[in-house]
Design a protein around this motif. Sequence first.
Motif, PDB file in Angstrom:
ATOM      1  N   CYS A  13      -1.914  -7.213   1.371  1.00  0.00           N
ATOM      2  CA  CYS A  13      -1.912  -8.338   1.900  1.00  0.00           C
ATOM      3  C   CYS A  13      -0.832  -8.535   3.162  1.00  0.00           C
ATOM      4  O   CYS A  13      -0.907  -9.288   4.145  1.00  0.00           O
ATOM      5  CB  CYS A  13      -2.373  -9.448   1.349  1.00  0.00           C
ATOM      6  N   SER A  14       0.227  -7.842   2.517  1.00  0.00           N
ATOM      7  CA  SER A  14       1.519  -8.091   3.567  1.00  0.00           C
ATOM      8  C   SER A  14       1.576  -7.011   4.518  1.00  0.00           C
ATOM      9  O   SER A  14       2.302  -7.030   5.465  1.00  0.00           O
ATOM     10  CB  SER A  14       2.832  -7.702   2.588  1.00  0.00           C
ATOM     11  N   GLY A  15       0.628  -5.923   4.552  1.00  0.00           N
ATOM     12  CA  GLY A  15       0.243  -5.440   5.773  1.00  0.00           C
ATOM     13  C   GLY A  15      -0.867  -5.675   6.890  1.00  0.00           C
ATOM     14  O   GLY A  15      -1.048  -7.084   6.729  1.00  0.00           O
ATOM     15  N   ASP A  16      -1.138  -5.153   7.956  1.00  0.00           N
ATOM     16  CA  ASP A  16      -1.917  -5.737   8.729  1.00  0.00           C
ATOM     17  C   ASP A  16      -3.249  -4.661   8.921  1.00  0.00           C
ATOM     18  O   ASP A  16      -3.103  -3.323   8.822  1.00  0.00           O
ATOM     19  CB  ASP A  16      -1.348  -5.543  10.196  1.00  0.00           C
ATOM     20  N   PHE A  17      -4.301  -5.214   9.233  1.00  0.00           N
ATOM     21  CA  PHE A  17      -5.558  -4.522   9.266  1.00  0.00           C
ATOM     22  C   PHE A  17      -5.294  -3.435  10.886  1.00  0.00           C
ATOM     23  O   PHE A  17      -4.379  -3.964  11.679  1.00  0.00           O
ATOM     24  CB  PHE A  17      -6.667  -5.149   9.721  1.00  0.00           C
ATOM     25  N   GLY A  18      -5.826  -2.317  10.804  1.00  0.00           N
ATOM     26  CA  GLY A  18      -5.760  -1.466  11.846  1.00  0.00           C
ATOM     27  C   GLY A  18      -4.390  -0.705  11.858  1.00  0.00           C
ATOM     28  O   GLY A  18      -4.058   0.059  12.861  1.00  0.00           O
ATOM     29  N   HIS A  19      -3.753  -0.870  10.630  1.00  0.00           N
ATOM     30  CA  HIS A  19      -2.499  -0.125  10.423  1.00  0.00           C
ATOM     31  C   HIS A  19      -2.462   0.749   9.120  1.00  0.00           C
ATOM     32  O   HIS A  19      -3.445   0.828   8.450  1.00  0.00           O
ATOM     33  CB  HIS A  19      -1.254  -0.838  10.428  1.00  0.00           C
ATOM     34  N   SER A  20      -1.577   2.113   9.065  1.00  0.00           N
ATOM     35  CA  SER A  20      -1.900   2.893   8.346  1.00  0.00           C
ATOM     36  C   SER A  20      -0.511   3.049   7.148  1.00  0.00           C
ATOM     37  O   SER A  20       0.572   2.808   7.806  1.00  0.00           O
ATOM     38  CB  SER A  20      -2.083   4.380   8.570  1.00  0.00           C
ATOM     39  N   TYR A  21      -0.550   3.193   6.051  1.00  0.00           N
ATOM     40  CA  TYR A  21       0.550   3.102   5.008  1.00  0.00           C
ATOM     41  C   TYR A  21       0.647   4.219   3.868  1.00  0.00           C
ATOM     42  O   TYR A  21      -0.366   4.807   3.655  1.00  0.00           O
ATOM     43  CB  TYR A  21       0.601   1.723   4.348  1.00  0.00           C
ATOM     44  N   LEU A  22       1.805   4.481   3.795  1.00  0.00           N
ATOM     45  CA  LEU A  22       2.092   5.228   2.319  1.00  0.00           C
ATOM     46  C   LEU A  22       2.332   4.378   1.352  1.00  0.00           C
ATOM     47  O   LEU A  22       3.104   3.482   1.335  1.00  0.00           O
ATOM     48  CB  LEU A  22       3.460   6.231   2.653  1.00  0.00           C
ATOM     49  N   LEU A  23       1.574   4.580   0.089  1.00  0.00           N
ATOM     50  CA  LEU A  23       1.758   3.789  -0.998  1.00  0.00           C
ATOM     51  C   LEU A  23       2.255   4.607  -1.948  1.00  0.00           C
ATOM     52  O   LEU A  23       1.739   5.783  -2.321  1.00  0.00           O
ATOM     53  CB  LEU A  23       0.529   3.146  -1.479  1.00  0.00           C
ATOM     54  N   VAL A  24       3.575   4.293  -2.472  1.00  0.00           N
ATOM     55  CA  VAL A  24       4.174   5.098  -3.723  1.00  0.00           C
ATOM     56  C   VAL A  24       3.959   4.309  -4.835  1.00  0.00           C
ATOM     57  O   VAL A  24       4.370   2.902  -5.003  1.00  0.00           O
ATOM     58  CB  VAL A  24       5.695   5.329  -3.389  1.00  0.00           C
ATOM     59  N   VAL A  25       3.269   4.834  -5.833  1.00  0.00           N
ATOM     60  CA  VAL A  25       2.947   4.008  -7.003  1.00  0.00           C
ATOM     61  C   VAL A  25       3.162   4.838  -8.306  1.00  0.00           C
ATOM     62  O   VAL A  25       3.260   5.942  -8.378  1.00  0.00           O
ATOM     63  CB  VAL A  25       1.276   3.960  -7.055  1.00  0.00           C
ATOM     64  N   ASN A  26       2.991   4.023  -9.437  1.00  0.00           N
ATOM     65  CA  ASN A  26       3.113   4.648 -10.939  1.00  0.00           C
ATOM     66  C   ASN A  26       1.954   3.802 -11.741  1.00  0.00           C
ATOM     67  O   ASN A  26       1.230   3.081 -11.164  1.00  0.00           O
ATOM     68  CB  ASN A  26       4.486   4.616 -11.513  1.00  0.00           C
ATOM     69  N   SER A  27       1.990   4.146 -13.046  1.00  0.00           N
ATOM     70  CA  SER A  27       0.914   3.646 -13.918  1.00  0.00           C
ATOM     71  C   SER A  27       0.909   2.311 -14.013  1.00  0.00           C
ATOM     72  O   SER A  27       0.117   1.313 -14.540  1.00  0.00           O
ATOM     73  CB  SER A  27       0.924   4.164 -15.303  1.00  0.00           C
TER      74      SER A  27
END
Length: 213
Positions: free
Chosen positions: A189-203
């Motif tokens: 939700c901190s992002g915006d519709f119409g945009h693209s993001y790289l998500l770096v995740v772990n478990s």
Amino acid sequence: MKYLKIINTGIVISLLTLTGCNDDALSNNSATLSYINALEKQVSFYAKMSSDSKSVYDSKHRVTTLVKGEHSDEIKHKWFSIQDSVIAVEDANSRDEQVSIRYRLKDDRNYWSVAWLNSDKYKLSLLRKAPSNRDGLYRVRIFANDELDVYQGDNTVKLLTTKTGEVSDYLSLDKCTDLIIEENTIDLCSGDFGHSYLLVVNSKGLIVMAEEH
């Protein structure tokens, strides 16, 4: 003098042939790198041309220092002719944990440099940036330090399983709380519709959300 002229002409022909084969040859080149700290500690990132004789960890090559979960703005890296670049990261305080990679960057390209943990060992990965914006949707791709199952909303059928140290294909989401990784809801939700993001995740969930440019 005529003999010298012939030699000079031969050199010019060779140079023209070489530069014609590759635009990066005998030229000043640059690429932008954005650095991501997905480690547990504050770290410093470094970058240099492989032809530079100084250690990559020399202070002259330090480009940014980041706390956990932080990513940098785009930072320009320059090199001359065709050669590898050396990218590195180290613990900013103890300086006793380090890792470096060699990579032949392409001129005028944009990259992510991701520092991450794999079984408590520092790893460093380089990814091409790849924006993929679509109106009305969150577009995300996922970089994970383990094999993790990914779901959308209440759907019990998994979309994909991440591969350790690799980035997934893009997913499209129409709600900012619709992405589930293992049992963790990933808040976009901190992002915006119409945009693209790289998500770096772990478990445990999301570490970094960085917009693709």
